[in-house]
Design an enzyme around this catalytic site. Structure first.
Site, PDB file in Angstrom:
ATOM      1  N   CYS A  46      44.810  29.893  44.096  1.00  0.00           N
ATOM      2  CA  CYS A  46      46.022  30.693  44.308  1.00  0.00           C
ATOM      3  C   CYS A  46      47.081  30.377  43.246  1.00  0.00           C
ATOM      4  O   CYS A  46      47.820  31.272  42.818  1.00  0.00           O
ATOM      5  CB  CYS A  46      46.564  30.470  45.716  1.00  0.00           C
ATOM      6  SG  CYS A  46      45.354  30.961  46.975  1.00  0.00           S
ATOM      7  N   ILE A  47      47.130  29.133  42.822  1.00  0.00           N
ATOM      8  CA  ILE A  47      48.042  28.758  41.735  1.00  0.00           C
ATOM      9  C   ILE A  47      47.620  29.487  40.459  1.00  0.00           C
ATOM     10  O   ILE A  47      48.442  30.127  39.788  1.00  0.00           O
ATOM     11  CB  ILE A  47      48.057  27.227  41.518  1.00  0.00           C
ATOM     12  CG1 ILE A  47      48.743  26.521  42.694  1.00  0.00           C
ATOM     13  CG2 ILE A  47      48.734  26.875  40.192  1.00  0.00           C
ATOM     14  CD1 ILE A  47      48.573  25.011  42.708  1.00  0.00           C
TER      15      ILE A  47
END
Length: 157
Positions: A46-47
């Site tokens: 997700c980063i």
């Protein structure tokens, strides 16, 4: 609320967002809206996905496109994630899974050998009239940015 399907109008939804505001889809009439659903703030995939959108943000604005990230995290958690990663776009909190259900992104997933309900990484492109015109499901972060920018370039031709 039923799920939205390709080539149909997306119901005007409302969600709490970073910046302590309530965002409605209709706020972006006249622009493309890229709605990307991701499992959880501050996790590796997700980063990376968020950083990819951040790093190509200028290209999206050139394509008249607004980016909105969506997960089930709280606005408070989103604020920290957005600040830490320097995201120039808003993150929507969908704790009640209203948007997740509308776009049918909650799936059974395997995590550490157990079945859990979670968000399947997915991205949706809504046109300036509010119609769903493209969707990417089971997104692979490494190639996703190229796919999305290619689609926007095709629409701009």
């Amino acid at each position: 609320m039923p799920t939205v399907s390709l080539k149909s109008k997306v119901p005007d939804f409302s969600a709490m967002s970073t910046g302590d505001k309530s965002i409605q889809l209709s706020d972006y009439k006249g622009k493309y809206v890229l709605l990307y659903f991701y499992p959880k703030d501050n996790t590796p995939g997700c980063i990376t996905e968020g950083q990819n959108f951040r790093d190509h943000y200028d290209q999206f604005t050139q394509f008249n496109t607004v980016i909105l990230g969506v997960s089930r995290d709280s606005v408070r958690v989103h604020e920290g994630f957005k600040s830490k990663q320097g995201f120039p776009f808003d993150l929507l909190s969908d704790k009640e899974e209203v948007l997740c259900n509308l776009f049918d992104v909650i799936k059974m997933k395997n995590m550490y050998g157990k079945q859990v309900r979670g968000i399947e990484r997915s991205t949706f492109l809504i046109d300036p009239e509010g119609k769903l015109i493209h969707e990417w499901r089971k997104v692979k972060v490494k190639v996703h940015m190229d796919e999305v920018l290619q689609k926007l370039a095709e629409l701009g031709e």
